[in-house]
Design an enzyme around this catalytic site. Structure first.
Site, short mmCIF file in Angstrom:
data_model
loop_
_atom_site.label_atom_id
_atom_site.label_comp_id
_atom_site.label_asym_id
_atom_site.label_seq_id
_atom_site.Cartn_x
_atom_site.Cartn_y
_atom_site.Cartn_z
N THR A 49 0.83 -1.21 0.00
CA THR A 49 0.00 0.00 0.00
C THR A 49 0.87 1.26 0.00
O THR A 49 0.47 2.29 -0.56
CB THR A 49 -0.97 -0.03 1.20
OG1 THR A 49 -1.66 -1.28 1.18
CG2 THR A 49 -1.97 1.10 1.14
N HIS A 69 3.58 2.54 7.25
CA HIS A 69 2.50 2.26 8.21
C HIS A 69 2.64 0.89 8.88
O HIS A 69 1.68 0.42 9.50
CB HIS A 69 1.14 2.37 7.52
CG HIS A 69 0.93 1.36 6.42
ND1 HIS A 69 1.50 1.49 5.18
CD2 HIS A 69 0.25 0.20 6.40
CE1 HIS A 69 1.16 0.46 4.43
NE2 HIS A 69 0.41 -0.35 5.16
N ARG A 117 -10.43 9.68 11.25
CA ARG A 117 -10.28 9.28 9.84
C ARG A 117 -10.32 10.48 8.89
O ARG A 117 -9.65 10.50 7.85
CB ARG A 117 -11.39 8.27 9.48
CG ARG A 117 -11.28 7.66 8.08
CD ARG A 117 -10.01 6.84 7.91
NE ARG A 117 -9.87 6.27 6.58
CZ ARG A 117 -9.40 6.92 5.53
NH1 ARG A 117 -9.03 8.18 5.64
NH2 ARG A 117 -9.29 6.31 4.36
N1 LIG Z 1 -7.29 -4.44 3.07
C1 LIG Z 1 -6.23 -4.20 3.84
O1 LIG Z 1 -6.37 -3.82 5.00
C2 LIG Z 1 -4.86 -4.42 3.28
C3 LIG Z 1 -3.76 -4.51 4.16
C4 LIG Z 1 -2.49 -4.79 3.62
C5 LIG Z 1 -2.34 -4.90 2.25
N2 LIG Z 1 -3.42 -4.77 1.44
C6 LIG Z 1 -3.32 -4.95 -0.01
O2 LIG Z 1 -3.23 -6.35 -0.25
C7 LIG Z 1 -2.59 -6.57 -1.51
C8 LIG Z 1 -1.52 -7.63 -1.36
O3 LIG Z 1 -0.46 -7.17 -0.58
P1 LIG Z 1 0.92 -7.99 -0.54
O4 LIG Z 1 1.84 -7.20 0.31
O5 LIG Z 1 0.67 -9.41 -0.20
O6 LIG Z 1 1.33 -7.88 -2.09
P2 LIG Z 1 2.34 -8.72 -3.00
O7 LIG Z 1 2.60 -7.89 -4.22
O8 LIG Z 1 3.48 -9.21 -2.20
O9 LIG Z 1 1.51 -10.01 -3.45
C9 LIG Z 1 0.68 -10.03 -4.56
C10 LIG Z 1 0.82 -11.38 -5.24
O10 LIG Z 1 -0.13 -11.42 -6.29
C11 LIG Z 1 0.45 -12.07 -7.41
N3 LIG Z 1 -0.30 -11.64 -8.59
C12 LIG Z 1 -0.21 -10.47 -9.28
N4 LIG Z 1 -1.11 -10.45 -10.30
C13 LIG Z 1 -1.77 -11.62 -10.24
C14 LIG Z 1 -2.84 -12.19 -11.02
N5 LIG Z 1 -3.38 -11.53 -12.04
N6 LIG Z 1 -3.30 -13.41 -10.66
C15 LIG Z 1 -2.74 -14.11 -9.63
N7 LIG Z 1 -1.73 -13.62 -8.87
C16 LIG Z 1 -1.26 -12.40 -9.17
C17 LIG Z 1 1.90 -11.64 -7.37
O11 LIG Z 1 2.73 -12.54 -8.10
C18 LIG Z 1 2.19 -11.65 -5.88
O12 LIG Z 1 2.67 -12.91 -5.46
C19 LIG Z 1 -2.11 -5.20 -1.97
O13 LIG Z 1 -3.07 -4.68 -2.86
C20 LIG Z 1 -2.10 -4.38 -0.68
O14 LIG Z 1 -2.23 -3.00 -0.97
C21 LIG Z 1 -4.68 -4.54 1.93
N1 LIG Z 2 -6.57 5.67 0.33
C1 LIG Z 2 -6.83 4.40 -0.24
C2 LIG Z 2 -7.36 3.47 0.82
C3 LIG Z 2 -6.81 2.14 0.61
C4 LIG Z 2 -7.31 1.17 1.66
O1 LIG Z 2 -8.37 0.58 1.48
N2 LIG Z 2 -6.58 0.99 2.75
C5 LIG Z 2 -6.85 -0.05 3.70
C6 LIG Z 2 -5.57 -0.37 4.38
S1 LIG Z 2 -4.33 -0.93 3.29
C7 LIG Z 2 -3.06 -1.25 4.31
O2 LIG Z 2 -2.03 -1.72 3.61
C8 LIG Z 2 -7.83 0.38 4.77
O3 LIG Z 2 -7.68 0.12 5.94
N3 LIG Z 2 -8.90 0.98 4.37
C9 LIG Z 2 -9.88 1.51 5.28
C10 LIG Z 2 -9.65 2.98 5.51
O4 LIG Z 2 -8.78 3.55 4.82
O5 LIG Z 2 -10.33 3.56 6.36
C11 LIG Z 2 -7.79 4.48 -1.40
O6 LIG Z 2 -8.64 5.40 -1.37
O7 LIG Z 2 -7.68 3.65 -2.31
ZN LIG Z 3 -0.23 -2.23 4.63
#
Ligand SMILES: NC(=O)c1ccc[n+]([C@@H]2O[C@H](COP(=O)([O-])OP(=O)(O)OC[C@H]3O[C@@H](n4cnc5c(N)ncnc54)[C@H](O)[C@@H]3O)[C@@H](O)[C@H]2O)c1
Ligand SMILES: N[C@@H](CCC(=O)N[C@@H](CSCO)C(=O)NCC(=O)O)C(=O)O
Ligand SMILES: [Zn+2]
Ligand SMILES: [Zn+2]
Length: 410
Positions: A49, A69, A117
């Site tokens: 992220t 973060h 937030r």
């Molecule tokens: N929702 C949340 O709170 C939160 C928290 C942390 C990270 N994230 C998000 O989660 C995601 C993953 O983070 P990460 O650190 O594990 O990333 P990363 O890049 O290490 O892992 C992604 C994986 O996806 C694979 N990949 C890419 N395109 C693909 C496809 N089309 N099909 C199958 N596999 C594919 C890559 O080879 C890689 O192994 C990111 O988008 C990050 O921003 C979200």
């Molecule tokens: N500013 C971004 C938000 C992306 C997003 O969804 N962030 C996650 C955390 S990712 C951590 O690696 C999240 O917690 N979302 C809830 C929040 O932000 O309140 C966008 O707008 O795409």
């Molecule tokens: Zn993160």
């Protein structure tokens, strides 16, 4: 404390513009105001992220800013009215706050918190809508309320989790984001039951933590999907039982999974941030009950789509932020679970065992059998210093890198 109430000048990695190398600058960090905490950051990891916001594709991305973060450090000083932490406490900054008072916190339905937030989304502190960072008088925006690519940062008190002082900060910094997100997506958001079939799209840190969580929950099949087959060997250690590379198939990946699983998986998790894959993850779920959780963060302008019929016929589409964990309450508990693993690897039996066995109950929720311990060290593939941060971002794009931890005061 000599620095208390003073401006601290320290090193920080400043993102002046999207996609331009970060620059290590002498940054002035103002003292914490009421309800704020200044933290000496000792270790920070990089998360995808950070790279996403740095790329310029985050609609909330503001420049110049200090990214970061996923970190751990020690409280340097606190502002007026801060009661829950004091100088010297070991802490993990939490981008998802927990005030315990707002309607989100009190709902019992979400880990999202509304208290700060509106400020963290625009790179400032809540009390005066100003930044505490500057370079030669020019304000530098905060990021996600944490800005951990700095030797000192200022955060809201509702964004600080106080942790066990004996926990190694160079390891538990990972509990600030990626690992809890994957575990919590399984335990809190999807609530995977024993015997379930699970598909994990993307085998980076977040996807591997999903696999670890699913294994702990007793999932019977954990199918890892990635376009990089080099990811597969390592993923076995995190619980993945079968692998699929979409590039090896002519059929759409959702059809491949449906065929493999007699109609679809019980749960799927998108851990990439690709909206086409999000659709595939939903559509590989079993009719009638399959649930798909979006974890990946997709760029500004990207939208998800599917035929509404997919939902009419019982599939459920969900998302998760920080795996649904309530940050200040549960990050210390995750640290305890990690410490139990550390203790168990040094003592075959420890009196701490009983304490840990009961912690899930004392924290108000039950964990799946077998999930009393969590991995952390296993996700750390590289260690560098803050000054090498651009190299660390380059490493993130190499298949072999999961988490790179930076020593912030080398
Ligand atoms: N929702 C949340 O709170 C939160 C928290 C942390 C990270 N994230 C998000 O989660 C995601 C993953 O983070 P990460 O650190 O594990 O990333 P990363 O890049 O290490 O892992 C992604 C994986 O996806 C694979 N990949 C890419 N395109 C693909 C496809 N089309 N099909 C199958 N596999 C594919 C890559 O080879 C890689 O192994 C990111 O988008 C990050 O921003 C979200
Ligand atoms: N500013 C971004 C938000 C992306 C997003 O969804 N962030 C996650 C955390 S990712 C951590 O690696 C999240 O917690 N979302 C809830 C929040 O932000 O309140 C966008 O707008 O795409
Ligand atoms: Zn993160
Ligand atoms: Zn709140």
């Amino acid at each position: 404390m000599a620095t208390q109430g003073q401006v601290i000048t320290c090193k920080a990695a400043v993102a002046w513009e999207p996609n331009k190398p970060l620059v290590i600058e002498d940054v002035q960090v103002a003292p914490p105001q009421a309800g704020e905490v200044r933290i000496k950051i000792l270790y920070t990891a990089l998360c995808h992220t950070d790279a996403y916001t740095w790329s310029g594709k985050d609609p909330e991305g503001l420049f110049p800013c200090i990214l970061g973060h996923e970190a751990a450090g020690v409280v340097e000083s606190v502002g007026e009215g801060v009661t829950e932490v004091q100088p010297g406490d070991h802490v993990i900054p939490c981008y998802q706050a927990e005030c315990k008072e707002c309607k989100f916190c009190k709902s019992g339905k979400t880990n999202l918190c509304g208290k700060v937030r509106s400020a963290t989304g625009v790179g400032v502190m809540m009390s005066d809508r100003q930044s505490r960072f500057s370079v030669n008088g020019k304000p530098i925006y905060h990021f996600m309320g944490t800005s951990t690519f700095s030797q000192y940062t200022v955060v809201h008190d509702v964004s600080v989790a106080k942790i066990d002082p004996s926990a190694p900060l160079d390891k538990v910094c990972l509990l600030g984001c990626g690992v809890p997100t994957g575990l919590g997506a399984v335990w809190n958001t999807a609530k995977v039951e024993a015997g379930s079939s699970v598909a994990v799209f993307g085998l980076g840190t977040v996807g591997l933590a999903v696999a670890e969580g699913a294994k702990a929950a007793g999932a019977s099949r954990i199918i890892g999907v990635d376009i990089d087959s080099k990811k597969f060997d390592r993923a076995k250690d995190f619980g993945v039982t079968e692998f699929v590379n979409p590039k090896d198939h002519d059929k759409p990946i959702q059809q491949v999974l449906v065929d493999m699983t007699d109609g679809g998986v019980d749960y799927s998790f998108e851990c990439i941030g690709n909206v086409s894959v999000m659709r595939a993850a939903l559509e590989c779920c079993h009719k009638g009950w399959g649930t798909s959780v979006i974890v990946g963060v997709a760029a500004s302008g990207q939208e998800i789509s599917t035929r509404p019929f997919q939902l009419v016929t019982g599939r459920v589409w969900k998302g998760t932020a920080f795996g649904g964990f309530k940050s200040r309450s549960q990050v210390p508990w995750l640290v305890e679970k990690y410490m139990k693993k550390v203790l168990n690897s040094t003592n075959s039996f420890s009196p701490a065992f009983l304490l840990f066995a009961f912690l899930p109950i004392s924290h108000g929720f039950l964990l799946p059998k077998g999930s009393q311990e969590i991995k952390v060290d296993e996700y750390i593939t590289h260690s560098l210093t803050l000054g090498e941060i651009n190299k660390a971002f380059d490493l993130m794009h190499e298949g072999g890198c999961l988490r790179c931890v930076l020593e912030v005061h080398p």
